[in-house]
Scaffold this motif. Structure first.
Motif, PDB file in Angstrom:
ATOM      1  N   GLN A   1     -50.165  20.035  27.676  1.00  0.00           N
ATOM      2  CA  GLN A   1     -51.013  19.562  26.580  1.00  0.00           C
ATOM      3  C   GLN A   1     -51.468  20.746  25.734  1.00  0.00           C
ATOM      4  O   GLN A   1     -51.947  21.739  26.269  1.00  0.00           O
ATOM      5  CB  GLN A   1     -52.206  18.842  27.194  1.00  0.00           C
ATOM      6  CG  GLN A   1     -53.130  18.197  26.205  1.00  0.00           C
ATOM      7  CD  GLN A   1     -54.196  17.367  26.934  1.00  0.00           C
ATOM      8  OE1 GLN A   1     -53.902  16.668  27.910  1.00  0.00           O
ATOM      9  NE2 GLN A   1     -55.423  17.448  26.487  1.00  0.00           N
TER      10      GLN A   1
ATOM     11  N   LYS B   1     -51.882  17.788  20.426  1.00  0.00           N
ATOM     12  CA  LYS B   1     -53.031  17.073  19.859  1.00  0.00           C
ATOM     13  C   LYS B   1     -53.301  17.550  18.438  1.00  0.00           C
ATOM     14  O   LYS B   1     -53.344  18.756  18.172  1.00  0.00           O
ATOM     15  CB  LYS B   1     -54.241  17.275  20.746  1.00  0.00           C
ATOM     16  CG  LYS B   1     -54.110  16.486  22.050  1.00  0.00           C
ATOM     17  CD  LYS B   1     -55.350  16.566  22.835  1.00  0.00           C
ATOM     18  CE  LYS B   1     -55.796  15.224  23.304  1.00  0.00           C
ATOM     19  NZ  LYS B   1     -57.128  15.336  23.922  1.00  0.00           N
TER      20      LYS B   1
ATOM     21  N   ARG C   1     -56.695  12.308  18.081  1.00  0.00           N
ATOM     22  CA  ARG C   1     -57.888  12.439  18.936  1.00  0.00           C
ATOM     23  C   ARG C   1     -59.184  12.503  18.136  1.00  0.00           C
ATOM     24  O   ARG C   1     -60.217  12.928  18.621  1.00  0.00           O
ATOM     25  CB  ARG C   1     -57.744  13.656  19.846  1.00  0.00           C
ATOM     26  CG  ARG C   1     -57.328  14.921  19.161  1.00  0.00           C
ATOM     27  CD  ARG C   1     -58.439  15.669  18.486  1.00  0.00           C
ATOM     28  NE  ARG C   1     -59.374  16.196  19.461  1.00  0.00           N
ATOM     29  CZ  ARG C   1     -60.650  16.412  19.221  1.00  0.00           C
ATOM     30  NH1 ARG C   1     -61.164  16.145  18.021  1.00  0.00           N
ATOM     31  NH2 ARG C   1     -61.444  16.910  20.135  1.00  0.00           N
TER      32      ARG C   1
ATOM     33  N   LEU D   1     -54.583   8.348  26.289  1.00  0.00           N
ATOM     34  CA  LEU D   1     -55.135   9.367  27.184  1.00  0.00           C
ATOM     35  C   LEU D   1     -56.589   8.978  27.413  1.00  0.00           C
ATOM     36  O   LEU D   1     -57.341   8.815  26.447  1.00  0.00           O
ATOM     37  CB  LEU D   1     -55.052  10.709  26.454  1.00  0.00           C
ATOM     38  CG  LEU D   1     -54.972  12.000  27.251  1.00  0.00           C
ATOM     39  CD1 LEU D   1     -53.740  12.008  28.141  1.00  0.00           C
ATOM     40  CD2 LEU D   1     -54.924  13.190  26.295  1.00  0.00           C
TER      41      LEU D   1
ATOM     42  N   GLU E   1     -53.634  20.446  30.077  1.00  0.00           N
ATOM     43  CA  GLU E   1     -53.735  21.389  28.954  1.00  0.00           C
ATOM     44  C   GLU E   1     -53.415  22.817  29.382  1.00  0.00           C
ATOM     45  O   GLU E   1     -53.771  23.246  30.484  1.00  0.00           O
ATOM     46  CB  GLU E   1     -55.156  21.324  28.358  1.00  0.00           C
ATOM     47  CG  GLU E   1     -55.322  22.281  27.189  1.00  0.00           C
ATOM     48  CD  GLU E   1     -56.480  21.923  26.277  1.00  0.00           C
ATOM     49  OE1 GLU E   1     -57.168  20.916  26.507  1.00  0.00           O
ATOM     50  OE2 GLU E   1     -56.682  22.683  25.301  1.00  0.00           O
TER      51      GLU E   1
ATOM     52  N   ASP F   1     -56.213   9.409  21.901  1.00  0.00           N
ATOM     53  CA  ASP F   1     -57.185   9.804  22.923  1.00  0.00           C
ATOM     54  C   ASP F   1     -58.536   9.225  22.518  1.00  0.00           C
ATOM     55  O   ASP F   1     -59.316   9.856  21.797  1.00  0.00           O
ATOM     56  CB  ASP F   1     -57.250  11.333  23.020  1.00  0.00           C
ATOM     57  CG  ASP F   1     -58.267  11.795  24.059  1.00  0.00           C
ATOM     58  OD1 ASP F   1     -59.121  10.977  24.471  1.00  0.00           O
ATOM     59  OD2 ASP F   1     -58.227  12.972  24.443  1.00  0.00           O
TER      60      ASP F   1
ATOM     61  N   LYS G   1     -59.660  24.657  30.930  1.00  0.00           N
ATOM     62  CA  LYS G   1     -60.438  23.945  29.926  1.00  0.00           C
ATOM     63  C   LYS G   1     -60.911  24.860  28.789  1.00  0.00           C
ATOM     64  O   LYS G   1     -61.565  25.861  29.054  1.00  0.00           O
ATOM     65  CB  LYS G   1     -61.688  23.315  30.576  1.00  0.00           C
ATOM     66  CG  LYS G   1     -61.403  22.284  31.648  1.00  0.00           C
ATOM     67  CD  LYS G   1     -60.535  21.139  31.164  1.00  0.00           C
ATOM     68  CE  LYS G   1     -61.113  20.373  29.998  1.00  0.00           C
ATOM     69  NZ  LYS G   1     -60.174  19.314  29.528  1.00  0.00           N
TER      70      LYS G   1
ATOM     71  N   HIS H   1     -61.922  11.361  23.751  1.00  0.00           N
ATOM     72  CA  HIS H   1     -62.404  12.503  22.974  1.00  0.00           C
ATOM     73  C   HIS H   1     -62.753  12.118  21.541  1.00  0.00           C
ATOM     74  O   HIS H   1     -63.456  12.848  20.865  1.00  0.00           O
ATOM     75  CB  HIS H   1     -61.388  13.646  23.021  1.00  0.00           C
ATOM     76  CG  HIS H   1     -61.378  14.340  24.355  1.00  0.00           C
ATOM     77  ND1 HIS H   1     -60.684  13.832  25.426  1.00  0.00           N
ATOM     78  CD2 HIS H   1     -62.036  15.438  24.801  1.00  0.00           C
ATOM     79  CE1 HIS H   1     -60.902  14.618  26.480  1.00  0.00           C
ATOM     80  NE2 HIS H   1     -61.717  15.595  26.130  1.00  0.00           N
TER      81      HIS H   1
HETATM   82  C1  PEP Z   1     -58.918  17.247  26.497  1.00  0.00           C
HETATM   83  O1  PEP Z   1     -58.074  16.356  26.373  1.00  0.00           O
HETATM   84  O2  PEP Z   1     -59.445  17.531  27.568  1.00  0.00           O
HETATM   85  C2  PEP Z   1     -59.330  17.987  25.296  1.00  0.00           C
HETATM   86  C3  PEP Z   1     -60.022  19.129  25.384  1.00  0.00           C
HETATM   87  O3  PEP Z   1     -58.959  17.377  24.174  1.00  0.00           O
HETATM   88  P1  PEP Z   1     -59.016  17.900  22.666  1.00  0.00           P
HETATM   89  O4  PEP Z   1     -58.175  19.137  22.624  1.00  0.00           O
HETATM   90  O5  PEP Z   1     -58.475  16.758  21.883  1.00  0.00           O
HETATM   91  O6  PEP Z   1     -60.476  18.185  22.362  1.00  0.00           O
END
Ligand code: PEP
Ligand code: MN
Length: 370
Positions: free
Chosen positions: A199, A225, A255, A322, A173, A288, A139, A291
């Motif tokens: 991702q 994204k 997103r 998503l 991701e 998404d 993350k 988010h």
């Molecule tokens: C996610 O999908 O968990 C995320 C962090 O998305 P984004 O990169 O769009 O903020």
């Protein structure tokens, strides 16, 4: 210039060699051959690189084996449609077909936390007939003190549980190229129990080295994204890095954009760009809503803001949704405030189906009028 050969041409076709030889007979011109494996046919494209401005189209159009010749009009040459000259290309991965015509919902945990929670989600998805999900292991967090994901340690049980409940694709991701190898090794160790879509998060939308790395990947597709603070054109050019590496299995995901003008939503919802990206590129386009909206607020009509935003994207033709869900959002280690409860998922999916039917009806009307 891009020369599209007739479908299903064998790789060693003498016709292809003839086209390449003619192209390379022009001073300084090089070629690159790209094969696109669609669900029902394979298409071979010959990309002419270098000083192609003086190369005439007509001699190529005379070849029996050439479908058409397209002049490149966009800087994102491999993912672009070039004024409609090129068709959209879908792809099939692990039994799931993704294209500009299909729609798949990927509900799942923003971040894997416990096997028990993950199992609750996957069991529900199986009951609902869903084979696509999202699960974060790595993350990217705004603060170094926040939960950073369980990392490679959770991959064995994530993939095992995915296999147990018939999940075909997990969108996951990666924030560093080493994560791709870690995912590949864990998938292998699980006996390829499931599939993974790599991702690229909005924060890494212009991490060109990471984009080149996933572009080298020959098996796993990529969910790119949109960058939250750059122009659409810049995001499309960044996405092009994945395609030029050779990986054409890409979904482009909207997103939301970072601007306080979207308040009280976490990001300004940009789903009106679904048809724009479908027109400009050959890629399936995802949204998404979790988010983008960032909270579980409900409107006076009893409908979640997240469901309203989703409907906007789906009625405009989105190909992927998503969605963050969690059995106990208050205990989620990441993005709990935007996670839907598991019991909210069936109604959310009905809502998606209504918007999708409306989109299909709109397409029928548009086709009848043209
Ligand atoms: C996610 O999908 O968990 C995320 C962090 O998305 P984004 O990169 O769009 O903020
Ligand atoms: Mn998140």
């Amino acid at each position: 210039m891009i020369i599209v050969m007739k479908a299903n041409l064998p790789e060693d076709s003498p016709h292809l060699r003839q086209v390449v030889a003619l192209a390379e007979s022009y001073p300084g011109v090089r070629t690159e051959i790209r094969r696109i494996q669609g669900a029902t046919r394979s298409v071979t494209e010959v990309y002419l690189l270098g000083p192609t401005g003086v190369v005439p189209q007509a001699p190529f159009e005379e070849f029996e084996s050439v479908e058409k010749v397209v002049r490149v009009t966009q800087s994102f040459r491999a993912i672009g449609r070039h004024d409609g000259g090129l068709e959209a290309v879908g792809f099939e991965y692990n039994g799931v077909h993704l294209s500009q015509d299909t729609l798949h919902v990927f509900p799942g945990l923003c971040a894997a936390d416990t096997p028990e929670n993950l199992e609750k989600v996957f069991r529900l998805l199986q009951q609902l007939g869903i084979v696509t999900t999202r699960t974060g292991a790595f993350k990217p967090r705004s603060s170094p003190y926040d939960f950073q994901g369980l990392g490679a340690a959770c991959l064995p049980w994530v993939f095992e549980l995915a296999g147990k409940y018939g999940i075909r694709i997990v969108a996951m991701e990666v924030t560093h190229e080493s994560h791709v190898g870690e995912i590949q090794r864990a998938l292998e160790a699980s006996g390829r129990a499931t599939g993974v879509m790599l991702q690229i998060g909005t924060r890494n939308a212009q991490n060109f080295e990471l984009l080149k790395a996933v572009g080298q990947e020959t098996e796993l597709p990529v969910l790119f994204k949109r960058g939250m603070g750059i122009t659409l054109e810049e995001s499309l050019n960044a996405c092009e890095y994945v395609a030029t590496g050779g990986n054409r299995r890409i979904v482009f995901c909207l997103r939301g954009m970072k601007t306080n003008l979207g308040d009280p939503h976490r990001n300004f919802v940009d789903f009106s760009h679904v048809p724009v990206v479908k027109r400009l590129t050959r890629l399936p386009v995802g949204i998404d809503p979790s988010h983008s909206v960032g909270r579980r607020a409900v409107g006076p009509d009893g409908i979640l803001d997240i469901a309203h935003a989703t409907a906007q994207g789906v009625i405009a033709g989105a190909n992927m949704v998503l969605l963050d869900v969690h059995p106990e959002p208050s205990k989620a280690l990441c993005d709990g405030p935007q996670a839907l409860l598991l019991e909210e998922l069936p109604r959310f999916l009905e809502d998606v189906a209504i918007a999708r039917r409306a989109y299909e009806e709109r397409c029928r009307l548009a086709a009848a009028r043209s």
